[in-house]
Design a protein around this motif. Structure first.
Motif, PDB file in Angstrom:
ATOM      1  N   PHE A 252       0.836  -1.071   0.221  1.00 53.01           N
ATOM      2  CA  PHE A 252       0.076  -0.113  -0.114  1.00 53.01           C
ATOM      3  C   PHE A 252       0.815   1.299   0.181  1.00 53.01           C
ATOM      4  O   PHE A 252       1.666   1.527   1.011  1.00 53.01           O
ATOM      5  N   PRO A 253       0.691   1.947  -1.060  1.00 55.06           N
ATOM      6  CA  PRO A 253       1.724   3.328  -1.205  1.00 55.06           C
ATOM      7  C   PRO A 253       0.938   4.233  -0.388  1.00 55.06           C
ATOM      8  O   PRO A 253       0.164   5.059  -0.769  1.00 55.06           O
ATOM      9  N   HIS A 254       1.557   4.630   0.966  1.00 56.66           N
ATOM     10  CA  HIS A 254       0.737   5.944   1.616  1.00 56.66           C
ATOM     11  C   HIS A 254       1.116   7.120   0.773  1.00 56.66           C
ATOM     12  O   HIS A 254       0.276   7.937   0.688  1.00 56.66           O
ATOM     13  N   PRO A 255       2.303   7.508   0.280  1.00 55.87           N
ATOM     14  CA  PRO A 255       2.725   8.559  -0.381  1.00 55.87           C
ATOM     15  C   PRO A 255       1.606   8.908  -1.428  1.00 55.87           C
ATOM     16  O   PRO A 255       1.093  10.108  -1.752  1.00 55.87           O
ATOM     17  N   THR A 256       1.233   7.767  -2.338  1.00 55.17           N
ATOM     18  CA  THR A 256       0.026   8.210  -3.476  1.00 55.17           C
ATOM     19  C   THR A 256      -1.260   8.587  -2.929  1.00 55.17           C
ATOM     20  O   THR A 256      -1.725   9.517  -3.149  1.00 55.17           O
ATOM     21  N   HIS A 257      -1.448   8.115  -1.586  1.00 55.85           N
ATOM     22  CA  HIS A 257      -2.856   8.364  -0.940  1.00 55.85           C
ATOM     23  C   HIS A 257      -2.914   9.723  -0.360  1.00 55.85           C
ATOM     24  O   HIS A 257      -3.686  10.572  -0.584  1.00 55.85           O
ATOM     25  N   VAL A 258      -1.724  10.032   0.398  1.00 54.63           N
ATOM     26  CA  VAL A 258      -1.847  11.083   1.310  1.00 54.63           C
ATOM     27  C   VAL A 258      -1.261  12.302   0.323  1.00 54.63           C
ATOM     28  O   VAL A 258      -1.782  13.333   0.472  1.00 54.63           O
ATOM     29  N   GLN A 259       0.167  12.222  -0.043  1.00 49.60           N
ATOM     30  CA  GLN A 259       0.688  13.361  -0.618  1.00 49.60           C
ATOM     31  C   GLN A 259      -0.023  13.516  -1.980  1.00 49.60           C
ATOM     32  O   GLN A 259      -0.400  14.880  -2.184  1.00 49.60           O
ATOM     33  N   ASP A 260      -0.147  12.660  -2.901  1.00 50.15           N
ATOM     34  CA  ASP A 260      -0.684  13.081  -4.378  1.00 50.15           C
ATOM     35  C   ASP A 260      -2.279  13.114  -4.145  1.00 50.15           C
ATOM     36  O   ASP A 260      -2.756  14.102  -4.853  1.00 50.15           O
ATOM     37  N   LEU A 261      -2.829  12.504  -3.517  1.00 53.39           N
ATOM     38  CA  LEU A 261      -4.328  12.503  -3.590  1.00 53.39           C
ATOM     39  C   LEU A 261      -4.822  13.426  -2.253  1.00 53.39           C
ATOM     40  O   LEU A 261      -5.998  13.898  -2.375  1.00 53.39           O
ATOM     41  N   GLY A 262      -3.995  13.754  -1.291  1.00 59.81           N
ATOM     42  CA  GLY A 262      -4.398  14.345  -0.212  1.00 59.81           C
ATOM     43  C   GLY A 262      -5.478  13.972   0.688  1.00 59.81           C
ATOM     44  O   GLY A 262      -6.313  14.884   1.445  1.00 59.81           O
ATOM     45  N   LEU A 263      -5.605  12.841   0.830  1.00 65.76           N
ATOM     46  CA  LEU A 263      -6.465  12.118   1.693  1.00 65.76           C
ATOM     47  C   LEU A 263      -5.919  12.277   3.346  1.00 65.76           C
ATOM     48  O   LEU A 263      -4.799  12.163   3.340  1.00 65.76           O
ATOM     49  N   ASP A 264      -7.136  12.374   4.063  1.00 69.24           N
ATOM     50  CA  ASP A 264      -6.976  12.632   5.297  1.00 69.24           C
ATOM     51  C   ASP A 264      -6.461  11.102   5.849  1.00 69.24           C
ATOM     52  O   ASP A 264      -7.089  10.179   5.797  1.00 69.24           O
ATOM     53  N   CYS A 265      -5.559  11.221   7.335  1.00 73.09           N
ATOM     54  CA  CYS A 265      -5.378   9.761   7.932  1.00 73.09           C
ATOM     55  C   CYS A 265      -6.632   9.402   8.156  1.00 73.09           C
ATOM     56  O   CYS A 265      -7.337   8.085   8.153  1.00 73.09           O
ATOM     57  N   THR A 266      -7.891  10.320   8.619  1.00 76.51           N
ATOM     58  CA  THR A 266      -8.903   9.708   9.338  1.00 76.51           C
ATOM     59  C   THR A 266      -9.894   9.191   8.248  1.00 76.51           C
ATOM     60  O   THR A 266     -11.003   8.613   8.439  1.00 76.51           O
ATOM     61  N   PHE A 267      -9.487   9.411   6.923  1.00 79.50           N
ATOM     62  CA  PHE A 267     -10.485   8.908   5.985  1.00 79.50           C
ATOM     63  C   PHE A 267     -10.441   7.414   5.922  1.00 79.50           C
ATOM     64  O   PHE A 267     -11.612   6.818   5.540  1.00 79.50           O
ATOM     65  N   CYS A 268      -9.398   7.109   6.266  1.00 78.71           N
ATOM     66  CA  CYS A 268      -9.378   5.584   6.009  1.00 78.71           C
ATOM     67  C   CYS A 268      -9.326   4.835   7.529  1.00 78.71           C
ATOM     68  O   CYS A 268     -10.016   3.918   7.734  1.00 78.71           O
ATOM     69  N   HIS A 269      -8.556   5.352   8.247  1.00 79.35           N
ATOM     70  CA  HIS A 269      -8.554   4.979   9.747  1.00 79.35           C
ATOM     71  C   HIS A 269      -9.537   5.466  10.511  1.00 79.35           C
ATOM     72  O   HIS A 269      -9.276   6.624  11.281  1.00 79.35           O
ATOM     73  N   ARG A 270     -10.793   4.917  10.364  1.00 74.46           N
ATOM     74  CA  ARG A 270     -11.994   5.834  10.753  1.00 74.46           C
ATOM     75  C   ARG A 270     -12.165   5.852  12.149  1.00 74.46           C
ATOM     76  O   ARG A 270     -12.877   6.739  12.874  1.00 74.46           O
ATOM     77  N   ASN A 271     -11.584   4.716  13.030  1.00 76.69           N
ATOM     78  CA  ASN A 271     -12.137   4.623  14.070  1.00 76.69           C
ATOM     79  C   ASN A 271     -11.362   5.794  15.311  1.00 76.69           C
ATOM     80  O   ASN A 271     -11.588   5.788  16.345  1.00 76.69           O
TER      81      ASN A 271
END
Lengths: 459, 482, 252, 235
Positions: free
Chosen positions: D63-82
Motif C-alpha cells: 500500500f503506497p501511503h505517499p500516493t494516497h496522502v501526498q498525491d491525492l491529499g487524503l486525510d488519515c481519518t479518511f481510512c483509519h476511521r475509528n
C-alpha cells in the motif's frame, strides 16, 4: 597452656598452604558432587521459571515457603562471620586467630545464597532489578517504604563490606601464596590480587588500620541486616504471629546462635579435611562452646518473651496460631524437634567441658542447632501464614514440592562449594594472623602455675 | 604512657595509663588501706548532703501518703523514681560482672565501685514496700502476664496478687544476690582489713571475712562462686526488668503489647548502670583521692561500653517503634501518641537526645572517649536521659485513668483521647530528690565499710603483668588465666 | 474535574448468595476458569467471593453471605510493603495493582487482612472456545504476578472518557459505569459510586448508615470490615436487619 | 616454589582412576549447569518480544501511503476511521478500499491482487507495525481530541529516521508543505497522528519512527500535563 603448640613459621606455611598448592584426594570428588547438586537445583529452578511458581508447594494463603525460610536461614548463618571476627578482633581475643577467616568466608557465601533465595522466591525474577534505583526514564523509583527494598540494600552493603573485610585480611596471605605458587598464571594472578604486598611496616600498619575500621563499620551493618529481615515479617499487620516488636533483636540473637554454631561446624570440617589439628585446637572449640552457651541462653530468653507476649495478647487468632504450632501435627513434631535440637539437646551438652573440647561432639551438636534454627524460621513463617484467621477461606497446609527441595539443597551445595573453592585457592586459616599469634604468645609463671599471656605494646 | 623501668615506678607518669604505678603488692595494700581508713571531710559532707535530701524525700513521701493509696496517679513520680533507682543503681553491678567474666584487666579498680551499688539495691527494696499497696491487684480489670482472665477456668485460679508476689520475690532475690556478690568479692579485702586495719573496722571485717586465708582452694572457690552469683545476678536483673516493665507499665496502658519492651528496659538499665559507674569513678578520682587507680584506661574502656550501649538504646527503641509505627494499627498508634508524641513529647525528646543523640555525636570521637571529662559529662547526660525516659513512661502509664478498659474485648482498645501530662507537684520534686539522696547515702555508707577499690584485684594484676624487653623495644606481657 | 473517590456499599441484608457477581467478575476481568484442580491446589483466583457462614444446628440451618473483595483501603497495608510500587493508592481513591510492574514478592497478599489478593501461580489458560470472549480492555495477567479487584477500572476509564468526549462529567451508573458485579447483582445488594460527590446516592447512603448512634436514636447499619485494623476501607457493609444478625458480625 | 617447601605426592593409578571418574562427573555437572543457565536465559528470552523497532515490514499488498496522502491529499481519518471514535485506529476493511478501487487502478498488480483476495473472501493479512503490549491501553481518540485544534508554533523539521528522536507537536505541523517555520498554526486532527507515527504520508513502507516505550509516553504525558498515574494506561 599445655595444649598450646608452638610452631615455626615454616611449619605454618607448609601446613596452611598444603591445601592451596597441593590437591587432596577428596577434593575433586567433593567438588564434582556439589556441582551435581547445584546442577539439579538450577535445573529445577529453570523448570520453575518456565512453568511458574505453580511447581512449588506454595498456595493461598501460604504464599511464602521454603525459599523465604531458607533466605532467613542463610542471612542468619552469615551473621556469625562478622560477629566472631569483628567483635573478637575489636576486643583482642587471642583465640579468634584461626577462626576468623572461616567465619568471614562463610558470611560471604551464605549472603550470596541468601540473595539467590530472593531470586527463587519472586514471581518474575527477570524483573528483580526493579527494586534497585535505576528506572529513571519512566519516572519510577522503587518504593523505599517497603522492607523488601531495605532488604537488598542492607544485604548488598553487608556483602560488599564483608568482602572487603575478608580481602583486607587476605592480602598478606595472598602474598605468601604468590611467592610459592608455580605455573604460568598462578603467580601472576596472586601477584595482582595481593596489590603489591611486600610486608613493609607502612603496609602492615595500613592493613591493621583498615581491618579495625572495617570491623567497626561492618558491625552496625550486621545489626541492621537482620533487623531488616525481621521487619519483613514484623511490620506487617496481616499476619498475627509476625507482628511483634521483639522480632529484630530476636532474629539477631537467633542468627548469632545459628551462625556461631555453623562456624564451629565448619571449623570441625576444616580441621578434618585439611588436617589442621595443630591450628584448630580443643580450646578453640571450648571457647566457641562457652560463647554458644551464652548466646543460646539469651536466644532462648528472647524466644520465651516472644511466646509469653503472644499469649498475653489473648487474641483468638494469635492463640489459634500458637495452638497450631504446638499441638497440631505436623507442626507439633517440627516444634518438638526444633526445641530439642536448638536448645534442649545442645546446651546441656555444652555445659560439659569434655564435650566442648571434642570437635566431633561439637560438630554433632552444632549441626543439631542448625537444623533447629532452620526449623525455627520455618515455624515462624509457615504456620503464621497457614493459621486460621478471620476471612481465611482456604484452610490448609503447605508441602514443599520436589522443586523447592532441590533448589534449597542447591543453596547448601553452593555454600559448601564456595567454601571448598575458597579453601583451595586461599589459605582458610589466616597465615599472618597465626604467625602473629605465635609471636605475641607468652607465658607467665605465678608460683607453680603457668598462665598464658600475650604481648601488648606498652600503652 | 612512658615505659616503665623495672627498678621502680616513675612519679611523673603515674596519673595516666592503664596500670597502677606500684611495683610491689605491699605498696598497693598500704596505699588502699590507709586511704580507706581515713574519714575525709568530703565524705562527711557528702553524707550530710545525701542525708538532707533523703529527709526532704521522706517529707515528700509523707505528703503523698496523706493523699492515700487509692489514686494511682499521685504516685506516678514515686513509681518512676523506684524504677530509676532500679535502672541505675541495681544495674551498676553488671559492670563488675561482665568484664570480670570476660577477664578484662582494665576492670580491676572498677568492679568494686560497681558492686558497691548493690547496697543501694536494699534501698530500692525499701522503696518498693509502699508500692505493694499502690499497685492495683488483678481484680481491677488489669491483665497480667500471669494470664488473669476471669472467663478462663484455669487462669481465674491465679492469685489476684500474683504480680505483687512475683515482683517482691524477684526484687528480694536481686538484692540478696547483689549483697552476696559484694560480700564474696570483698572477702579477700576484708581479710586484709582484718590484718591491717584498726578499731571497729578490724572487728567488723574479722567477722565478715570468715576464715579467709587465701589458700588456692579458697581462691578457686571464690572465682567459681563469683562467676555463678554474677550470672545469676544478671539473669535476675533481666527478670526483674521484665516483671517491672510489664506489671508496672504495659498492663496499665491498654493496647501496649510491646514484646521487646522488657528487654529494652533491661538494656537501657545497663546503659544507665555504666553511666552511674563512670560518674562514681569520677567522684572517687576527684574527691576520694583514688586518682592513681581510676586512670584514663578505665575511663576509656568504660566510655566505649557507654557508647556501644547508647547505640543499643537506639536500636532497641527503633525496633519497637518501627513495628508500631509502620503497622498503623489504631491501638498501637494510640500508644505511640500517648508515650511519644503526645503529652509526654518533651520528656521523650529529652530522653532521646540525652540518651542517644548526644552520646552518639560526642562519643564517636576517640579524643572524647579517651579523656576524663568526656565520659563523665556523657554519663551525666545519659543519666538525665534515662531519668526523662523513665519519667515519660512511668508517669504516663501510672497517670492513665482507665485501666479497666482492658477487660472485655479481645482486640486492643484504642484511646478515645490522649490524657494530658501529669506534671510534678512539690511532693513529687521532694521525692525525686530524696530518692536520689537516699541511694547516694547508701552508697557512701557502704563505701565506708568496704574499700571502694578492690585491693585483691589490684594485687592480682601485679602478678599477671610483666614488662619485658622485646627486640629493641619494651613490651607489656599480660597474663590471662584460664 | 471534580475529585473522585470510588466506593461501594454492600447491603448484606439483600445478598442472597447467588454468586452472580462472582461469575460476572470472572468473565469481565479475564480471570482464568477455576477448575477443580485449582481449588484443590488452593490456587484459585476469585476477585470477589461469597463468604458463607452457617448458623444453627442441622435442621434449622441458616446461611449468611458476605461478599468479600478488595476493600480499596485508604490506609491499605498492602501498599507500603510493595518494593516496586506495583500497588499504590491513586488519586481516585483506588488501591490499584499495576500488573506489568509487579515482580511477585507476594508481600502484599501476606499483609492483606481481607485475603483479597491473588497470585498467578500458573500461566492462565482458557479453552479454545472461550479465547474470543476475553475482554480486550483488561490485561491478561501472566504467571508470577498479583492481581485483585480493580473496581472494574476499565469501565471507569471508558465511561469517563466517553463523558469527556461529550464535554460532561461522569456520574454514578452513567454510561454503564459500574463494576460488573454491581451490574450483575439481581437484588441490588451492591451500590457503586463516588463517595466524594455529596450529591451521589452512595455518599448520602453511606453517611446515613455510618452514623454513630446518638442518645436514644439508633445509628445506621453501616460498618467497615475489620475496622480495628485502621485500614479505612472504601467499602461499607450494611448489617443484616434481622434480630440474630447482631450476633454475627463479620469481625474476626 | 621454594625447594623442599612441601611435596605433592604423585597419585597412584588407582587414585588417578578415581580422579578421572570424578573429573568426568564434575565436567558433566558443569555442562548441566550451563544447560540449566541456558534454560533460564531462554525462559527470559522466551517472554513475548514487544518492540519491533526496525525496518518496516513487507505488507501483503504494498500500500503506497505517499500516493494516497501526498498525491491525492487524503486525510488519515479518511481510512483509519475509528481513530477519532475509539481506542483503536483500525485498519480499513478491504471494502473501504474497494469504494475507489472498484473502478480506480485497473491493471495495477497490487490492486488486482487485492481485488482477487476480496473476491475469494480471503482477509488481507496486514502486518501490524505499531504495537504496544497487552498491558498498555492506548486510546487514539483521547489523544486526538486533546491535540486537535491546539495552537502551536511550527518548528524546524528533524528527520526522525536520522535522529531516531522524538517528533514534537510543532514539528508535526511541518508535514503540511504550505506552512513555514515560526508561524503559529492550529493542529489538525490528522497532524496529531504524526506526533507519534511520523510523516507516514511520505513513507513508501510504513515503519515505526518513535520508540513507543514507556519512557516516551511518560515524557509526553508529563510535558502536556496529562495524568501519569499508572492506571491511566495500565489496567
Amino acid at each position: 597452656m599445655q595444649e598450646h603448640v608452638q610452631l615455626s613459621q615454616k611449619k605454618i606455611n607448609d601446613d596452611l598452604l598444603a591445601g592451596v598448592l597441593g590437591m587432596p584426594k577428596w577434593w575433586l570428588g567433593a567438588v564434582g558432587f556439589l556441582l551435581l547438586v547445584i546442577a539439579t537445583g538450577i535445573g529445577a529452578y529453570g523448570y520453575e521459571i518456565n512453568k511458574g511458581l505453580g511447581v512449588t508447594g506454595l498456595n493461598r494463603p501460604v504464599l511464602w515457603g521454603f525459599y523465604i525460610t531458607n533466605f532467613v536461614f542463610w542471612i542468619g548463618i552469615s551473621h556469625a562471620g562478622i560477629m566472631i571476627s569483628a567483635i573478637l578482633r575489636l576486643t583482642q581475643a587471642e583465640w579468634r586467630r584461626p577462626v576468623t577467616r572461616v567465619a568471614e568466608v562463610m558470611t560471604i557465601f551464605s549472603l550470596m545464597a541468601a540473595l539467590s533465595n530472593i531470586m527463587f522466591h519472586v514471581g518474575r525474577p527477570w524483573r528483580l532489578f526493579w527494586v534497585y534505583p535505576y528506572d529513571f526514564s519512566r519516572g519510577l523509583f522503587m518504593n523505599i517504604r517497603s522492607p523488601f527494598v531495605w532488604d537488598p540494600s542492607a544485604v548488598m552493603t553487608y556483602l560488599i563490606g564483608s568482602t572487603l573485610f575478608v580481602y583486607v585480611a587476605l592480602i598478606p596471605d595472598i602474598a605468601v601464596v604468590r611467592d610459592r605458587a608455580t605455573g604460568k598464571f598462578a603467580p601472576k594472578i596472586y601477584g595482582m590480587l595481593c596489590l603489591g604486598w611486600r610486608g613493609t611496616p607502612r603496609q602492615w600498619k595500613l592493613q591493621a588500620i583498615a581491618g579495625i575500621l572495617l570491623s567497626a563499620l561492618v558491625l552496625p551493618v550486621f545489626v541492621s541486616v537482620h533487623s531488616i529481615v525481621s521487619w519483613d515479617f514484623a511490620v506487617a499487620i496481616g499476619v498475627e504471629g509476625w507482628h511483634s516488636t521483639i522480632f529484630a533483636p530476636y532474629f539477631i540473637i537467633g542468627a548469632i546462635h545459628s551462625g556461631v554454631s555453623a562456624v564451629a561446624m565448619i571449623m570441625a570440617l576444616a580441621m578434618w579435611m585439611w588436617k589442621l589439628d595443630n591450628y584448630l585446637r580443643p580450646d578453640h572449640f571450648d571457647a566457641i562452646g562457652r560463647l554458644l552457651i551464652v548466646v543460646a541462653t539469651t536466644w532462648f530468653f528472647f524466644f520465651f518473651v516472644e511466646w509469653i507476649f503472644a499469649l498475653y495478647t489473648l487474641e483468638s487468632p494469635e492463640l489459634a496460631l500458637r495452638e497450631l504450632q504446638v499441638f497440631q501435627a505436623p507442626y507439633m513434631w517440627l516444634f518438638l524437634a526444633f526445641l530439642l535440637t536448638s536448645f534442649f539437646i545442645p546446651v546441656p551438652m555444652w555445659l560439659f567441658k569434655s564435650v566442648r573440647r571434642s570437635p566431633g561432639l561439637m560438630f554433632l551438636s552444632t549441626i543439631l542447632v542448625n537444623i533447629g534454627m532452620w526449623l525455627e524460621r520455618f515455624l515462624i513463617i509457615i504456620p503464621g501464614l497457614a493459621r486460621r484467621q478471620p476471612l481465611q477461606f482456604d484452610w490448609g497446609s503447605y508441602h514443599p514440592s520436589i522443586v523447592e527441595i532441590l533448589v534449597v539443597a542447591e543453596t547448601f551445595a553452593f555454600v559448601a562449594l564456595g567454601m571448598l573453592l575458597f579453601s583451595k585457592f586461599f589459605p582458610i586459616i589466616p597465615i599472618f594472623d597465626m604467625k602473629e599469634g605465635m609471636q605475641v604468645r607468652e607465658e607467665i609463671k605465678i608460683g607453680r602455675r603457668i598462665v598464658p599471656a600475650s604481648i601488648r605494646e606498652t600503652p | 604512657m612512658a615505659s616503665h623501668n623495672a627498678s621502680g615506678h616513675n612519679e611523673e607518669h603515674h596519673a595516666e595509663g592503664m596500670y597502677v604505678p606500684f611495683t610491689s603488692q605491699r605498696e598497693v595494700v598500704n596505699d588502699l588501706v590507709t586511704k580507706h581508713d581515713k574519714i575525709s571531710d568530703k565524705w562527711l559532707s557528702g553524707v550530710a548532703a545525701a542525708g538532707f535530701l533523703l529527709v526532704l524525700g521522706v517529707i515528700g513521701f509523707v505528703m503523698r501518703v496523706n493523699d492515700g493509696v487509692s489514686d494511682r496517679m499521685v504516685w506516678a513520680y514515686y513509681a518512676m523514681m523506684f524504677s530509676f533507682i532500679l535502672t541505675t543503681a541495681s544495674a551498676a553491678p553488671m559492670v563488675a560482672i561482665a568484664p570480670r567474666l570476660a577477664n578484662a584487666h582494665w576492670r580491676r579498680p572498677v568492679s568494686r565501685v560497681a558492686e558497691l551499688w548493690s547496697a543501694a539495691g536494699i534501698f530500692s527494696l525499701l522503696l518498693f514496700i509502699p508500692m505493694l499497696w499502690i499497685l492495683p491487684p488483678l481484680t481491677d480489670g488489669r491483665r497480667s502476664l500471669w494470664f488473669y482472665n476471669s472467663d478462663d477456668p484455669f487462669f481465674s485460679k491465679v492469685p489476684v496478687y500474683s504480680p505483687h508476689i512475683w515482683t517482691t520475690a524477684a526484687l528480694l532475690s536481686l538484692a540478696a544476690l547483689g549483697i552476696m556478690l559484694l560480700w564474696l568479692s570483698a572477702m579477700p579485702d576484708l581479710a586484709l582489713m582484718r590484718e591491717h586495719s584498726t578499731g571497729w573496722k578490724q572487728k567488723w571485717s574479722a567477722r565478715l571475712s570468715g576464715r579467709w586465708i587465701g589458700t588456692t582452694e579458697q581462691w578457686n572457690m571464690l572465682h567459681h562462686r563469683m562467676g555463678i552469683v554474677g550470672a545469676l545476678y544478671f539473669m535476675m536483673l533481666v527478670f526483674v526488668h521484665y516483671l517491672v516493665s510489664t506489671d508496672f507499665l504495659m498492663t496499665l496502658v491498654p493496647g501496649w503489647i510491646d514484646s521487646l519492651y522488657p528487654l529494652t528496659h533491661a538494656a537501657n538499665s545497663l546503659q544507665a548502670g555504666v553511666a552511674t559507674v563512670i560518674l562514681t569513678m569520677f567522684f572517687l578520682r576527684k574527691f576520694g583521692g583514688y586518682e592513681d587507680y581510676f586512670t584514663l584506661d578505665q575511663f576509656w574502656a568504660m566510655s566505649k561500653l557507654l557508647f556501644a550501649l547508647s547505640l543499643l538504646w537506639f536500636w532497641f527503641w527503633f525496633s519497637s517503634f518501627n513495628v508500631f509505627w509502620y503497622g498503623k494499627k489504631p491501638s498501637e498508634q494510640a500508644v505511640l501518641k500517648y508515650l511519644m508524641v503526645g503529652s509526654y513529647q518533651p520528656a521523650f525528646m529529652a530522653g532521646f537526645i540525652l540518651s542517644f543523640v548526644t552520646p552518639l555525636l560526642v562519643m564517636m570521637w576517640n579524643r572524647v572517649r579517651k579523656s576524663f571529662w568526656g565520659p563523665t559529662i556523657m554519663s551525666v547526660a545519659v543519666l538525665a536521659g534515662t531519668f526523662f525516659d523513665r519519667l515519660r513512661l512511668y508517669v504516663a502509664a501510672w497517670s492513665y485513668p482507665g485501666v479497666g478498659d482492658y477487660r472485655v474485648d479481645k482486640h486492643e482498645i484504642p484511646f478515645d483521647s490522649i490524657p494530658a501530662a501529669n506534671m510534678p507537684g512539690v511532693p513529687d520534686v521532694l521525692i525525686v530528690l530524696g530518692v536520689i539522696g537516699g541511694a547516694v547515702l547508701f552508697y557512701l555508707l557502704a563505701a565506708r565499710l568496704i574499700p571502694p577499690v578492690s585491693i585483691w584485684e589490684q594485687k592480682e594484676l601485679m602478678l599477671y603483668k610483666l614488662h619485658k624487653a622485646y627486640h629493641r623495644t619494651e613490651v607489656l606481657v599480660l597474663g590471662k588465666p584460664r | 474535574m471534580a475529585e473522585n473517590k470510588w466506593g461501594m456499599i454492600v447491603d448484606i441484608d439483600k445478598c442472597i448468595g447467588c454468586q452472580a457477581c462472582v461469575v460476572a467478575c470472572q468473565s469481565e476481568n479475564n480471570i482464568p476458569i477455576n477448575e477443580e484442580g485449582h481449588f484443590n491446589q488452593r490456587r484459585a483466583i476469585e476477585w470477589i467471593r461469597i463468604e458463607r457462614y452457617w448458623e444453627g444446628e442441622f435442621p434449622n440451618v441458616r446461611a449468611r453471605f458476605v461478599p468479600v473483595f478488595c476493600q480499596q483501603c485508604d490506609d491499605a497495608p498492602c501498599e507500603p510493603v510493595c518494593p516496586v510500587y506495583a500497588t499504590y493508592h491513586n488519586s481516585e481513591g483506588l488501591n490499584v495493582q499495576v500488573y506489568n510492574r509487579c515482580i511477585g514478592t507476594r508481600f502484599c497478599a501476606n499483609n492483606c487482612p481481607y485475603q483479597a489478593r491473588f497470585f498467578n501461580f500458573w500461566e492462565p489458560e482458557w479453552p479454545e472456545s472461550l479465547k474470543n470472549q476475553l475482554n480486550p480492555d483488561v490485561t491478561v495477567r501472566s504467571r508470577g504476578i498479583m492481581e485483585k479487584c480493580t473496581f472494574c477500572i476499565q469501565r471507569i476509564r471508558r465511561s469517563t472518557r466517553e463523558a469527556a468526549k461529550d464535554g460532561q462529567e461522569v456520574e454514578d451508573g452513567d454510561r454503564g459505569m459500574s463494576p460488573a458485579c454491581v451490574n450483575a447483582c439481581p437484588t441490588h445488594a451492591l451500590t457503586f459510586g463516588n463517595l466524594d460527590d455529596s450529591d451521589s446516592a452512595i455518599s448520602k447512603q453511606s453517611k446515613e448508615e455510618l452514623k454513630q448512634p446518638a442518645g436514644s436514636r439508633p445509628g445506621g447499619r453501616g460498618y467497615h470490615m475489620l475496622e480495628h485494623l485502621g485500614t479505612h476501607p472504601n467499602v461499607v457493609y450494611l448489617k443484616k436487619v434481622d434480630k440474630t444478625a447482631e450476633e454475627h458480625e463479620v469481625h474476626g | 616454589m621454594i625447594p623442599g617447601d612441601f611435596q605433592v605426592k604423585k597419585p597412584t593409578s588407582k587414585q588417578l582412576a578415581i580422579f578421572g571418574t570424578l573429573g568426568v562427573v564434575g565436567l558433566g555437572s558443569f555442562v548441566a549447569i550451563a544447560l540449566g543457565l541456558t534454560w533460564i536465559v531462554s525462559a527470559w528470552l522466551g517472554m513475548p518480544v514487544i518492540f519491533a523497532h526496525d525496518q518496516g515490514p513487507t505488507q501483503p499488498i504494498a500500500f503506497p501511503h505517499p500516493t494516497h496522502v501526498q498525491d491525492l491529499g487524503l486525510d488519515c481519518t479518511f481510512c483509519h476511521r475509528n481513530v477519532t471514535e475509539g481506542a483503536a485506529a483500525t485498519i480499513p476493511s478491504a471494502g473501504l478500499c474497494l469504494t475507489c478501487h472498484q473502478v480506480v487502478g485497473d491493471g495495477l498488480e497490487q490492486i488486482e491482487n487485492m481485488r482477487e483476495q476480496v473476491a475469494d473472501d480471503r482477509p488481507i493479512d496486514w502486518v501490524r507495525v505499531h504495537r504496544v503490549p497487552d498491558h498498555v491501553h492506548f486510546v487514539h481518540e483521547a489523544h486526538i481530541r486533546r491535540f486537535s485544534g491546539v495552537k502551536t508554533v511550527v518548528e524546524e523539521w528533524t528527520d526522525p529516521n536520522e535522529q531516531a528522536g522524538e517528533i514534537r507537536l510543532g514539528e508535526a505541523l511541518r508535514i503540511d508543505p504550505s506552512v513555514s517555520v515560526g508561524q503559529t498554526m492550529e493542529i489538525a486532527e490528522a497532524q496529531v497522528c504524526s506526533v507519534c507515527h511520523g510523516d507516514v504520508g511520505s513513507m513508501a513502507t510504513v515503519e515505526q519512527v518513535r520508540p513507543l516505550k514507556m519512557g516516551d509516553c511518560v515524557d509526553c504525558h508529563r510535558d502536556n500535563g496529562a495524568p501519569t498515574d499508572c492506571t491511566t494506561c495500565h489496567y
